[in-house]
Design a protein around this motif. Sequence first.
Motif, PDB file in Angstrom:
ATOM      1  N   GLU A   1      13.740 -27.869  36.724  1.00 37.90           N
ATOM      2  CA  GLU A   1      13.439 -26.791  37.670  1.00 37.90           C
ATOM      3  C   GLU A   1      12.787 -27.366  38.932  1.00 37.90           C
ATOM      4  O   GLU A   1      11.920 -28.252  38.839  1.00 37.90           O
ATOM      5  CB  GLU A   1      12.467 -25.817  36.988  1.00 37.90           C
ATOM      6  N   ILE A   2      13.219 -26.856  40.096  1.00 41.14           N
ATOM      7  CA  ILE A   2      12.656 -27.374  41.360  1.00 41.14           C
ATOM      8  C   ILE A   2      11.624 -26.384  41.878  1.00 41.14           C
ATOM      9  O   ILE A   2      11.918 -25.199  42.062  1.00 41.14           O
ATOM     10  CB  ILE A   2      13.767 -27.585  42.407  1.00 41.14           C
ATOM     11  N   VAL A   3      10.403 -26.852  42.104  1.00 39.15           N
ATOM     12  CA  VAL A   3       9.337 -25.967  42.617  1.00 39.15           C
ATOM     13  C   VAL A   3       8.761 -26.560  43.900  1.00 39.15           C
ATOM     14  O   VAL A   3       8.747 -27.786  44.079  1.00 39.15           O
ATOM     15  CB  VAL A   3       8.182 -25.776  41.602  1.00 39.15           C
ATOM     16  N   THR A   4       8.303 -25.659  44.759  1.00 38.40           N
ATOM     17  CA  THR A   4       7.651 -26.126  45.991  1.00 38.40           C
ATOM     18  C   THR A   4       6.195 -25.661  45.979  1.00 38.40           C
ATOM     19  O   THR A   4       5.918 -24.499  45.692  1.00 38.40           O
ATOM     20  CB  THR A   4       8.384 -25.578  47.222  1.00 38.40           C
ATOM     21  N   LEU A   5       5.311 -26.564  46.251  1.00 41.39           N
ATOM     22  CA  LEU A   5       3.881 -26.249  46.320  1.00 41.39           C
ATOM     23  C   LEU A   5       3.415 -26.503  47.748  1.00 41.39           C
ATOM     24  O   LEU A   5       3.667 -27.557  48.303  1.00 41.39           O
ATOM     25  CB  LEU A   5       3.089 -27.155  45.372  1.00 41.39           C
ATOM     26  N   GLY A   6       2.716 -25.520  48.335  1.00 42.76           N
ATOM     27  CA  GLY A   6       2.241 -25.666  49.720  1.00 42.76           C
ATOM     28  C   GLY A   6       3.416 -25.661  50.680  1.00 42.76           C
ATOM     29  O   GLY A   6       4.506 -25.168  50.375  1.00 42.76           O
ATOM     30  N   GLY A   7       3.218 -26.213  51.841  1.00 42.90           N
ATOM     31  CA  GLY A   7       4.258 -26.230  52.878  1.00 42.90           C
ATOM     32  C   GLY A   7       3.624 -26.711  54.164  1.00 42.90           C
ATOM     33  O   GLY A   7       2.547 -27.321  54.133  1.00 42.90           O
ATOM     34  N   LYS A   8       4.263 -26.393  55.287  1.00 40.69           N
ATOM     35  CA  LYS A   8       3.731 -26.911  56.553  1.00 40.69           C
ATOM     36  C   LYS A   8       2.298 -26.454  56.826  1.00 40.69           C
ATOM     37  O   LYS A   8       1.524 -27.159  57.456  1.00 40.69           O
ATOM     38  CB  LYS A   8       4.620 -26.472  57.697  1.00 40.69           C
ATOM     39  N   SER A   9       1.968 -25.261  56.351  1.00 44.64           N
ATOM     40  CA  SER A   9       0.607 -24.764  56.625  1.00 44.64           C
ATOM     41  C   SER A   9      -0.376 -25.301  55.589  1.00 44.64           C
ATOM     42  O   SER A   9      -1.580 -25.181  55.738  1.00 44.64           O
ATOM     43  CB  SER A   9       0.593 -23.239  56.587  1.00 44.64           C
ATOM     44  N   GLY A  10       0.146 -25.835  54.495  1.00 44.05           N
ATOM     45  CA  GLY A  10      -0.735 -26.336  53.434  1.00 44.05           C
ATOM     46  C   GLY A  10      -1.215 -25.224  52.518  1.00 44.05           C
ATOM     47  O   GLY A  10      -1.864 -25.473  51.508  1.00 44.05           O
ATOM     48  N   ALA A  11      -0.876 -23.955  52.878  1.00 48.98           N
ATOM     49  CA  ALA A  11      -1.417 -22.830  52.104  1.00 48.98           C
ATOM     50  C   ALA A  11      -0.673 -22.682  50.785  1.00 48.98           C
ATOM     51  O   ALA A  11       0.540 -22.822  50.730  1.00 48.98           O
ATOM     52  CB  ALA A  11      -1.292 -21.556  52.924  1.00 48.98           C
ATOM     53  N   GLN A  12      -1.383 -22.430  49.728  1.00 47.89           N
ATOM     54  CA  GLN A  12      -0.785 -22.118  48.435  1.00 47.89           C
ATOM     55  C   GLN A  12      -1.704 -21.121  47.746  1.00 47.89           C
ATOM     56  O   GLN A  12      -2.921 -21.298  47.742  1.00 47.89           O
ATOM     57  CB  GLN A  12      -0.599 -23.378  47.598  1.00 47.89           C
ATOM     58  N   GLY A  13      -1.124 -20.063  47.207  1.00 49.34           N
ATOM     59  CA  GLY A  13      -1.960 -19.053  46.546  1.00 49.34           C
ATOM     60  C   GLY A  13      -2.422 -19.547  45.193  1.00 49.34           C
ATOM     61  O   GLY A  13      -1.842 -20.465  44.624  1.00 49.34           O
ATOM     62  N   GLY A  14      -3.481 -18.975  44.687  1.00 51.40           N
ATOM     63  CA  GLY A  14      -3.933 -19.262  43.323  1.00 51.40           C
ATOM     64  C   GLY A  14      -4.502 -20.649  43.147  1.00 51.40           C
ATOM     65  O   GLY A  14      -5.221 -21.157  44.012  1.00 51.40           O
ATOM     66  N   LEU A  15      -4.155 -21.252  42.017  1.00 56.00           N
ATOM     67  CA  LEU A  15      -4.749 -22.546  41.676  1.00 56.00           C
ATOM     68  C   LEU A  15      -4.257 -23.656  42.616  1.00 56.00           C
ATOM     69  O   LEU A  15      -3.160 -23.552  43.170  1.00 56.00           O
ATOM     70  CB  LEU A  15      -4.373 -22.918  40.238  1.00 56.00           C
TER      71      LEU A  15
END
Length: 533
Positions: free
Chosen positions: A185-199
């Motif tokens: 499974e392919i998942v993406t964590l964060g992104g250009k803004s660095g924001a990620q919800g939760g843990l």
Amino acid sequence: MLLPPTDSKIVARRAEIVAALKDIVPDGVVADPSGLATFDSDALSAYHQMPLVCVLPSNREQVSAILKFAQAEGVPIVPRGAGTSLSGGALPREDGILIGMGRMKRIIEIDYENGCVVVEPGVTNLNITKAVEANGFYYAPDPSSQIACTIGGNVAENSGGLHCLKYGLTTNNLLGVTFVLPGGEIVTLGGKSGAQGGLDLLGLVTGSEGLLGVVVEVVVKILRKAPVTRTLLASFDSVPAAGACVAAIIADGVVPAAMEFMDRRAAEAIESYNQPGYPSGAEAILIIDADLQDPPELLAPMLQAMRESGADVVYGVRRSRSGETAFKRATAHGFYRLLSRATEVDIPLDAGDFRLMSRRALDALLAMPEQARFIRGMVAWIGFKQVPFAYDRQTRFAGETKYPLRKMIRFALDALTGFSSAPLKLASHVGFGLSVGSVLLVLYIAYAWLSGRSIQGWTSLMLIVVILGAIQMFVLALMGEYIGRLYNEAKKRPLYIVEEIAGGDGQNARLGYLADATAKSDRPGGKGKRPTK
Ligand SMILES: Cc1cc2nc3c(=O)[nH]c(=O)nc-3n(C[C@H](O)[C@H](O)[C@H](O)COP(=O)(O)OP(=O)(O)OC[C@H]3O[C@@H](n4cnc5c(N)ncnc54)[C@H](O)[C@@H]3O)c2cc1C
């Protein structure tokens, strides 16, 4: 290190596994012994083990298919970047698939507006900086292996280098990753803004050493290059003294972009390998203003002047002074000329603290127990051969002066009272002049009285009383300065006390003191670290 036991059942299915991988990555399977030998270790080269097979995917879909296959078949996998890890992280397994990420080395996007770069995991650390440096940017974490190591490996190891001190490790410069989980499974964590919800899963993946899955895309922050960078090399006689200096720099609120420490053996090894010219034994020290008013590049010509002249002190003489107010220039100009007339010590005109000193001159300076340390005068006092070195003082690059007018006056007073008794002589001359004047006045009054003339009175009397009173107060204040100075010196308190020295002996204690004392040059009253215990 104990390697995991090999599962012979998997090894027995090798041909079948190789064939399946060739279906997924037709042009990227290494299965012959000579090809596999190049992957049998990482930089922890004491351990070698051939992988069952090595596969070199070109895109995330292939990575996903490999992981799906491996999980379904129960075959272990080991991701590999450039194989520079020193911990055996990329060491293959005899019964496992080694997934080499070196072909996934595209720089996908450079986004200057958001200050980030999107890359595939096989891009080397240095290549990120190379891609953006023409536009004045760079990627801060810089492991010494940056020419070879990959950003995927950096994420897996949370790598860092010299710039960590100021800019942090990979984790502090990582905005996002795309990641293939063991099931494919392919998942993406964060992104250009660095924001990620939760843990903070991005934090969890960083430093996970390839155990949670395979990184297939990375978003990193890029920073603007500083408009100017200067590198300074400082030399110490002991490791504790160097450590104390680093601690003092940080404690002073200065965070250098990078700092590296080498002990004598490391410096000697490097010197014998490619002769960068490291000082051996720290025979001289350079005192320099930290805001780049004194150009560090002048160290080499100053050293040359020292060698050619055989002098123990090469002191900078300011030919010009950029970035200073006309008031500052005029008062400094006037003060040094006044001081030079007032003192018998030959304090050079227009010279500041920028100077190169030999070890023996420095030792002589540090042996002086004075509390109020007017270093420019003290250096002149110690003698030795001293030669001037003319230079143009630059505009302050950053920061602000630590010498407001009030401190300048204190500094000037220290210089005068420390190096000249002329003010006291001046007071006695004034006293003598006034005595002569008062005798003349008495004679005049007597003469006037005898000749029957009356002296117009109260105003002139008060004027004389007020003037005399003011002069007396001034003279008393002047004497107070000298007495205060004597009082401070008589207490003979140590300037600084080094609280703790690891593995210290008498010699180290002296050097710890030395590091502090040089760092606080010209601070009236020696505002050093006071003993706390
Ligand atoms: C001369 C030298 C100097 C070094 N200097 C430093 C230094 O200053 N600072 C520092 O921190 N390290 C340093 N290192 C160690 C090493 O370079 C770093 O750990 C680097 O990050 C490893 O990158 P790599 O691409 O070589 O990864 P590899 O060695 O190939 O792999 C390292 C780990 O990352 C995993 N991995 C690799 N790619 C991926 C991926 N795409 N997805 C998931 N997991 C992956 C591997 O499974 C392994 O566990 C140095 C090494 C050498 C040989």
